[in-house]
Design a protein around this motif. Structure first.
Motif, PDB file in Angstrom:
ATOM      1  N   LEU A   1       4.029   8.469   4.081  1.00  0.00           N
ATOM      2  CA  LEU A   1       3.529   7.860   5.313  1.00  0.00           C
ATOM      3  C   LEU A   1       2.259   8.566   5.785  1.00  0.00           C
ATOM      4  CD1 LEU A   1       6.919   7.307   7.173  1.00  0.00           C
ATOM      5  CD2 LEU A   1       5.502   5.577   6.089  1.00  0.00           C
ATOM      6  N   ARG A   2       2.250   9.880   5.679  1.00  0.00           N
ATOM      7  CA  ARG A   2       1.049  10.632   6.086  1.00  0.00           C
ATOM      8  C   ARG A   2      -0.136  10.272   5.196  1.00  0.00           C
ATOM      9  NH1 ARG A   2      -1.456  12.850  10.391  1.00  0.00           N
ATOM     10  NH2 ARG A   2      -3.465  13.436   9.484  1.00  0.00           N
ATOM     11  N   TRP A   3       0.119  10.072   3.917  1.00  0.00           N
ATOM     12  CA  TRP A   3      -0.945   9.683   2.982  1.00  0.00           C
ATOM     13  C   TRP A   3      -1.594   8.367   3.439  1.00  0.00           C
ATOM     14  CZ3 TRP A   3      -1.178   5.312  -0.127  1.00  0.00           C
ATOM     15  CH2 TRP A   3      -2.170   5.297  -1.106  1.00  0.00           C
ATOM     16  N   SER A   4      -0.793   7.429   3.963  1.00  0.00           N
ATOM     17  CA  SER A   4      -1.335   6.154   4.448  1.00  0.00           C
ATOM     18  C   SER A   4      -2.125   6.332   5.740  1.00  0.00           C
ATOM     19  CB  SER A   4      -0.201   5.143   4.674  1.00  0.00           C
ATOM     20  OG  SER A   4       0.341   4.687   3.461  1.00  0.00           O
ATOM     21  N   VAL A   5      -1.514   6.929   6.752  1.00  0.00           N
ATOM     22  CA  VAL A   5      -2.163   6.985   8.066  1.00  0.00           C
ATOM     23  C   VAL A   5      -3.380   7.896   8.039  1.00  0.00           C
ATOM     24  CG1 VAL A   5      -0.009   6.436   9.235  1.00  0.00           C
ATOM     25  CG2 VAL A   5      -0.656   8.841   8.933  1.00  0.00           C
ATOM     26  N   GLN A   6      -3.400   8.863   7.124  1.00  0.00           N
ATOM     27  CA  GLN A   6      -4.572   9.739   7.021  1.00  0.00           C
ATOM     28  C   GLN A   6      -5.774   8.979   6.480  1.00  0.00           C
ATOM     29  OE1 GLN A   6      -3.550  13.769   6.061  1.00  0.00           O
ATOM     30  NE2 GLN A   6      -5.472  14.110   4.942  1.00  0.00           N
ATOM     31  N   GLN A   7      -5.544   7.827   5.871  1.00  0.00           N
ATOM     32  CA  GLN A   7      -6.638   6.952   5.430  1.00  0.00           C
ATOM     33  C   GLN A   7      -6.913   5.848   6.453  1.00  0.00           C
ATOM     34  OE1 GLN A   7      -6.581   6.023   1.002  1.00  0.00           O
ATOM     35  NE2 GLN A   7      -4.474   6.740   1.266  1.00  0.00           N
ATOM     36  N   ASN A   8      -6.341   6.001   7.654  1.00  0.00           N
ATOM     37  CA  ASN A   8      -6.513   5.008   8.729  1.00  0.00           C
ATOM     38  C   ASN A   8      -5.909   3.658   8.338  1.00  0.00           C
ATOM     39  OD1 ASN A   8      -7.453   4.475  11.403  1.00  0.00           O
ATOM     40  ND2 ASN A   8      -9.131   3.268  10.548  1.00  0.00           N
ATOM     41  N   VAL A   9      -4.782   3.711   7.676  1.00  0.00           N
ATOM     42  CA  VAL A   9      -4.062   2.508   7.266  1.00  0.00           C
ATOM     43  C   VAL A   9      -2.744   2.435   8.048  1.00  0.00           C
ATOM     44  CG1 VAL A   9      -2.940   1.275   5.370  1.00  0.00           C
ATOM     45  CG2 VAL A   9      -5.088   2.503   4.964  1.00  0.00           C
TER      46      VAL A   9
ATOM     47  N   PHE B   1       2.414  13.209  12.388  1.00  0.00           N
ATOM     48  CA  PHE B   1       1.106  13.432  13.002  1.00  0.00           C
ATOM     49  C   PHE B   1       0.902  14.894  13.415  1.00  0.00           C
ATOM     50  CE2 PHE B   1       2.205   8.965  13.723  1.00  0.00           C
ATOM     51  CZ  PHE B   1       1.110   8.350  13.149  1.00  0.00           C
ATOM     52  N   ASP B   2       1.792  15.776  12.975  1.00  0.00           N
ATOM     53  CA  ASP B   2       1.661  17.196  13.310  1.00  0.00           C
ATOM     54  C   ASP B   2       1.201  18.026  12.126  1.00  0.00           C
ATOM     55  OD1 ASP B   2       3.942  16.837  11.850  1.00  0.00           O
ATOM     56  OD2 ASP B   2       5.242  18.076  13.113  1.00  0.00           O
ATOM     57  N   PHE B   3       0.708  17.357  11.068  1.00  0.00           N
ATOM     58  CA  PHE B   3       0.161  18.075   9.923  1.00  0.00           C
ATOM     59  C   PHE B   3      -0.866  17.189   9.235  1.00  0.00           C
ATOM     60  CE2 PHE B   3       3.268  15.379   7.993  1.00  0.00           C
ATOM     61  CZ  PHE B   3       2.916  15.206   6.669  1.00  0.00           C
ATOM     62  N   GLU B   4      -1.622  17.772   8.318  1.00  0.00           N
ATOM     63  CA  GLU B   4      -2.649  17.025   7.580  1.00  0.00           C
ATOM     64  C   GLU B   4      -2.612  17.447   6.126  1.00  0.00           C
ATOM     65  OE1 GLU B   4      -7.515  16.694   7.603  1.00  0.00           O
ATOM     66  OE2 GLU B   4      -6.459  16.716   9.524  1.00  0.00           O
ATOM     67  N   LEU B   5      -2.645  16.459   5.248  1.00  0.00           N
ATOM     68  CA  LEU B   5      -2.655  16.731   3.815  1.00  0.00           C
ATOM     69  C   LEU B   5      -4.028  17.228   3.389  1.00  0.00           C
ATOM     70  CD1 LEU B   5      -0.730  13.565   2.566  1.00  0.00           C
ATOM     71  CD2 LEU B   5       0.159  15.920   2.595  1.00  0.00           C
ATOM     72  N   SER B   6      -4.049  18.202   2.471  1.00  0.00           N
ATOM     73  CA  SER B   6      -5.322  18.690   1.953  1.00  0.00           C
ATOM     74  C   SER B   6      -5.986  17.616   1.097  1.00  0.00           C
ATOM     75  CB  SER B   6      -5.106  19.956   1.125  1.00  0.00           C
ATOM     76  OG  SER B   6      -4.402  19.627  -0.072  1.00  0.00           O
ATOM     77  N   GLU B   7      -7.278  17.757   0.889  1.00  0.00           N
ATOM     78  CA  GLU B   7      -8.009  16.785   0.063  1.00  0.00           C
ATOM     79  C   GLU B   7      -7.450  16.757  -1.355  1.00  0.00           C
ATOM     80  OE1 GLU B   7     -12.596  15.932  -1.436  1.00  0.00           O
ATOM     81  OE2 GLU B   7     -12.213  17.325   0.214  1.00  0.00           O
ATOM     82  N   GLU B   8      -7.057  17.943  -1.847  1.00  0.00           N
ATOM     83  CA  GLU B   8      -6.494  18.014  -3.199  1.00  0.00           C
ATOM     84  C   GLU B   8      -5.171  17.250  -3.287  1.00  0.00           C
ATOM     85  OE1 GLU B   8      -4.803  21.378  -6.379  1.00  0.00           O
ATOM     86  OE2 GLU B   8      -5.642  21.983  -4.431  1.00  0.00           O
ATOM     87  N   ASP B   9      -4.321  17.422  -2.272  1.00  0.00           N
ATOM     88  CA  ASP B   9      -3.040  16.724  -2.291  1.00  0.00           C
ATOM     89  C   ASP B   9      -3.211  15.221  -2.103  1.00  0.00           C
ATOM     90  OD1 ASP B   9      -1.586  19.035  -2.728  1.00  0.00           O
ATOM     91  OD2 ASP B   9      -1.339  19.456  -0.594  1.00  0.00           O
TER      92      ASP B   9
ATOM     93  N   PHE C   1       0.849  -1.193   0.000  1.00  0.00           N
ATOM     94  CA  PHE C   1       0.000   0.000   0.000  1.00  0.00           C
ATOM     95  C   PHE C   1       0.884   1.242   0.000  1.00  0.00           C
ATOM     96  CE2 PHE C   1      -2.945   3.168   1.697  1.00  0.00           C
ATOM     97  CZ  PHE C   1      -4.153   2.820   1.102  1.00  0.00           C
ATOM     98  N   HIS C   2       0.896   1.940  -1.128  1.00  0.00           N
ATOM     99  CA  HIS C   2       1.622   3.202  -1.263  1.00  0.00           C
ATOM    100  C   HIS C   2       0.979   3.976  -2.414  1.00  0.00           C
ATOM    101  CE1 HIS C   2       3.628   1.240  -4.694  1.00  0.00           C
ATOM    102  NE2 HIS C   2       3.932   0.229  -3.876  1.00  0.00           N
ATOM    103  N   PRO C   3       1.297   5.237  -2.607  1.00  0.00           N
ATOM    104  CA  PRO C   3       0.597   6.036  -3.622  1.00  0.00           C
ATOM    105  C   PRO C   3       0.636   5.451  -5.023  1.00  0.00           C
ATOM    106  CG  PRO C   3       1.822   7.484  -2.160  1.00  0.00           C
ATOM    107  CD  PRO C   3       2.203   6.074  -1.792  1.00  0.00           C
ATOM    108  N   TRP C   4       1.653   4.663  -5.335  1.00  0.00           N
ATOM    109  CA  TRP C   4       1.773   4.139  -6.705  1.00  0.00           C
ATOM    110  C   TRP C   4       1.061   2.791  -6.882  1.00  0.00           C
ATOM    111  CZ3 TRP C   4       5.483   6.556  -3.864  1.00  0.00           C
ATOM    112  CH2 TRP C   4       5.970   7.776  -4.371  1.00  0.00           C
ATOM    113  N   PHE C   5       0.604   2.221  -5.777  1.00  0.00           N
ATOM    114  CA  PHE C   5      -0.118   0.938  -5.839  1.00  0.00           C
ATOM    115  C   PHE C   5      -0.871   0.766  -4.520  1.00  0.00           C
ATOM    116  CE2 PHE C   5      -0.546  -3.706  -5.469  1.00  0.00           C
ATOM    117  CZ  PHE C   5      -1.059  -4.009  -6.719  1.00  0.00           C
ATOM    118  N   HIS C   6      -2.163   1.118  -4.539  1.00  0.00           N
ATOM    119  CA  HIS C   6      -2.878   1.098  -3.256  1.00  0.00           C
ATOM    120  C   HIS C   6      -4.185   0.312  -3.270  1.00  0.00           C
ATOM    121  CE1 HIS C   6      -5.394   4.396  -4.879  1.00  0.00           C
ATOM    122  NE2 HIS C   6      -4.254   4.985  -5.233  1.00  0.00           N
ATOM    123  N   GLN C   7      -4.538  -0.345  -4.361  1.00  0.00           N
ATOM    124  CA  GLN C   7      -5.636  -1.309  -4.366  1.00  0.00           C
ATOM    125  C   GLN C   7      -6.894  -0.746  -3.677  1.00  0.00           C
ATOM    126  OE1 GLN C   7      -3.970  -5.490  -3.807  1.00  0.00           O
ATOM    127  NE2 GLN C   7      -2.412  -4.307  -2.715  1.00  0.00           N
TER     128      GLN C   7
END
Length: 782
Positions: free
Chosen positions: A221-229, A248-256, A168-174
């Motif tokens: 890593l933030r992209w993963s944990v922000q999806q509760n993964v 855990f001290d920032f949050e990615l925008s929905e666009e990002d 599970f990573h941005p290039w292959f996340h099923q």
């Protein structure tokens, strides 16, 4: 502190954990640093990685209480089925814990030697559920499961997996798999979250990282944990270990988030599991290559071991290693068991017949060593093709099993206590796929059993190995050992184009035959049996004694079976042990059907001279049965049944050839029946004039009495509407037919002169001998 997520059973799991895969080595200081200084509490590992023991030392030495850690390890496929509990206990012993926070099935694939895969999957998951119900584990999960795999599991599961760990990573996340899991209460857990660093210099990723003043790795890593993964990056660098938790001290925008998710359109999968079944027998941790650094002696465990030894006595250990097979078991008058190991020509080497491993180990005791390796075996040259696969056993480091019950294992070694109790080392070997149990001799003090190579008519065909040892105590307290003896095929690998013969081996066989002759002349019983005295499978074998031979029939042909090694040493138990299953021919069943001009005939009713249907030069034709390679109505053998999606089913012995079709090009190749798998393509009769390609939908094995192998003039035939070869062991049609034509003519001439008009069926011994010579000395393909 690293935040957690909640499993469906309300157990908390940290969102960032430490990955410990065996790629790149194991660094003990890095593991301790991650736990003590960086706040890691989730430790993700697997039996396969080969570092459970090292992690156990780290867990025992770290400053964090066990109850504050989340330990997750995985069950390797070779331990599925009946071995789940043993594998679980072994992992816990290595990790120095009496429970696991999560226990996972590493992947849905099973070794191809498991015939009923669905039944094994059901049995495995039920045992996982029992571990959970009995509170040995706090949660259970799976890894690398697809939607189809999860749906199959849900058909028989009482408890659905609490998690499914996938790449599970941005290039292959099923995303479809994650959505399915979310809807069914299965937490998606990620591995390889940084895609092994291959794309961290991506221009878009770096731009987003600069925007948040974070590294590209932290963005992933933030992209993963922000999806509760929850995800488990691996690092041995202290700076990166800390950096990986600071997400855990920032949050990615929905666009990002959407931009990062769009990378998956490139479908850059990192971990390739397409050929994983071919690697299942490799040793655990094979990628470590000895790169284990900084692990201290576990002083506390050593003190406990020393104290335990003082209480119950020391234990000796003997091991044949990965290049040895246990073939001899002796019990000295003192009661000390001694293991004999051998390495026949069909076993022991790495790829291409090279690089045998010298990893056997024996301990000295008051009565001598507790084991030995047969002299000269490891020095013998193996003559194999350069691309031939390895023929080695996968042996665990520990002696932790009470029984080697898996049919794909043998007793690679044992650790014996002073009371005679044995802790076994169960070694796994793919070559046992079609092995048969042939006896259960009982060895008392002062007695010895010896197996080893089996020769049939001067040619090596098998090897008798000790697959299990069970301690037996009589009413008067005497200790004996019941052995389970398994006969494995010991022939050149089917994938090789030629069967080369070492001259040294031939001289060895000659010396052995002379030794047997001398021994027989001196009155010692050798392994001589009548043609119909073959044991059935293990259910018919008496448990506490040898098989006693019946009175011989003077009219029956006597075949000579000889075991190399120390076979001629008399066994002092009652009766005799017989190598009863060697040379079982490659044939069809008696009820297999062929088509003749007058209609269908069962194989048992076919006679020399009959015309049977085959396929030659693009059309159906009738070919004459020229002779029989084997026609043995009373011989019992193992058969493989192949079922196709067009309906036809065919049964043949494992080393009978069948035409396998390339499912795309329809190009045909002769392969052993044992090498046909579900999903492969074969050719079946569609009409009276045509063959059609079809897919094998099921594969199973069974035993049956009666084996039949007709030889047609074309070398092939249609059996049960499936296109198959007449040949077994050798692929070539030309040479064997040249000989068979001569043999058949000679046979008919002899019958004519001597007045023998009744068909006996089985190929004459002299003809069979010359066919074996063809098999041994000449290449498969021309």
């Amino acid at each position: 502190m690293i935040p957690s997520t909640i499993l469906s059973n309300n157990i908390e799991m940290p969102l960032i954990g430490l990955g410990t895969t065996h790629s790149g080595g194991y660094y003990h200081d890095a593991v301790l640093h991650s736990i003590n200084k960086c706040g890691y509490r989730l430790i993700d590992t697997a039996k396969r990685y080969g570092v459970e023991k090292q992690l156990g030392i780290a867990v025992n030495n770290c400053s964090i209480p066990r109850e504050d850690l989340f330990l997750c390890t995985k069950l390797w496929p070779v331990d599925c089925g009946d071995a789940v509990f043993d594998a679980f206990r072994t992992s816990c012993e290595k990790l120095q814990t009496d429970y696991l926070d999560m226990y996972m099935i590493h992947m849905p694939q099973l070794p191809d030697w498991i015939v009923d895969q669905k039944e094994t999957k059901e049995k495995t998951w039920r045992q996982m559920e029992l571990l959970y119900e009995d509170e040995h584990v706090r949660s259970i999960g799976v890894s690398n499961y697809s939607i189809d795999d999860l749906e199959e599991l849900s058909e028989f599961a009482s408890i659905l997996p609490h998690a499914n760990q996938i790449e599970f990573h941005p290039w292959f996340h099923q995303s479809d798999l994650k959505k399915y899991s979310d809807e069914n209460g299965i937490l998606t857990m990620g591995y390889c979250p940084l895609a092994k660093g291959k794309y961290l210099e991506d221009e878009t990723l770096c731009r987003i990282a600069q925007k948040y003043n974070k590294s590209p790795a932290q963005i992933c890593l933030r992209w993963s944990v922000q999806q509760n993964v929850p995800t488990v990056p691996k690092s041995t660098d202290s700076k990166r270990l800390k950096e990986n938790t600071d997400v855990f001290d920032f949050e990615l925008s929905e666009e990002d988030m959407d931009t990062l998710s769009s990378f998956s359109s490139q479908n850059r999968k990192i971990v390739d599991l397409s050929n994983i079944c071919q690697k299942m027998s490799l040793p655990d941790g094979y990628k470590l290559n000895g790169r284990v650094f900084g692990v201290p002696e576990d002083n506390e465990r050593m003190q406990k071991t020393t104290l335990l030894a003082a209480i119950i006595g020391t234990a000796a250990s003997a091991s044949c290693g990965s290049s040895g097979i246990p073939f001899r078991f002796e019990v000295l008058p003192s009661g000390q068991p001694v293991l004999g190991c051998g390495s026949p020509t069909c076993f022991g080497s790495e790829n291409g017949g090279k690089d045998l491993r010298h990893d056997s180990n024996f301990m000295a005791g008051p009565d001598g060593d507790d084991g030995f390796f047969r002299e000269g075996d490891l020095a013998r040259v193996r003559v194999r093709n350069s691309d031939a696969p390895a023929q080695m056993a996968n042996c665990p480091r520990e002696f932790s099993s009470s029984s080697c019950s898996n049919p794909m294992t043998w007793v690679g070694g044992f650790k014996a206590s002073e009371s005679g109790d044995l802790s076994l080392q169960c070694c796994h070997y793919e070559g046992l796929r079609f092995a048969q149990e042939v006896g259960r001799p009982v060895v008392h003090a002062g007695e010895v059993y010896s197996g080893g190579e089996v020769l049939r008519d001067g040619r090596q065909t098998g090897f008798d190995a000790i697959s299990n040892v069970k301690k037996i105590t009589s009413g008067n307290g005497d200790v004996a050992y019941e052995l389970t003896v398994t006969r494995m095929n010991c022939l050149p690998n089917p994938a090789e184009d030629s069967n080369e013969v070492s001259f040294d081996i031939q001289r060895d066989i000659g010396r052995i035959l002379e030794k047997v002759g001398e021994t027989a002349a001196s009155g010692v019983q050798t392994n001589q049996i009548e043609a119909d005295q073959r044991l059935s499978p293990s259910t018919d074998v008496q448990s506490d004694s040898y098989v006693t031979p019946t009175e011989s029939d003077p009219q029956e042909t006597v075949e000579q079976f000889v075991q190399v090694g120390e076979q001629v040493v008399p066994v002092t138990s009652a009766g005799y042990y017989y190598p009863v299953a060697s040379g079982v021919p490659a044939c069809f069943t008696g009820d297999a059907k062929v088509m003749t001009p007058s209609g269908e005939k069962e194989m048992r009713d076919v006679r020399v001279g009959d015309l049977v249907l085959t396929f030659e030069y693009g059309k159906m034709v009738y070919t004459r049965v020229a002779s029989w390679l084997h026609r043995l109505p009373e011989t019992k053998a193992a058969f493989i049944k192949l079922t196709t999606d067009h309906g036809p089913e065919v049964s043949m012995t494992p080393q009978h050839f069948i035409y396998k079709a390339d499912c795309v090009t329809e190009e045909l190749d002769l392969v052993y029946a044992e090498d046909i798998n579900k999903g492969d393509c074969v050719m079946v009769k569609e009409t009276e004039n045509n063959l059609i390609m079809t897919v094998v939908t099921a594969k199973s094995t069974f035993y049956e009495t009666g084996v039949y192998a007709p030889m047609t003039e074309t070398g092939d035939l249609i059996v049960d509407d499936v296109y198959a070869s007449c040949h077994n062991v050798i692929k070539t049609n030309t040479l064997s037919h040249t000989f068979l034509n001569l043999a058949t003519a000679m046979q008919q001439k002899v019958r004519s002169i001597l007045g023998f008009f009744e068909e006996t069926g089985h190929l004459p011994a002299s003809s069979e001998f010359f066919l074996n010579i063809i098999d041994v000395l000449l290449p498969h393909k021309y």
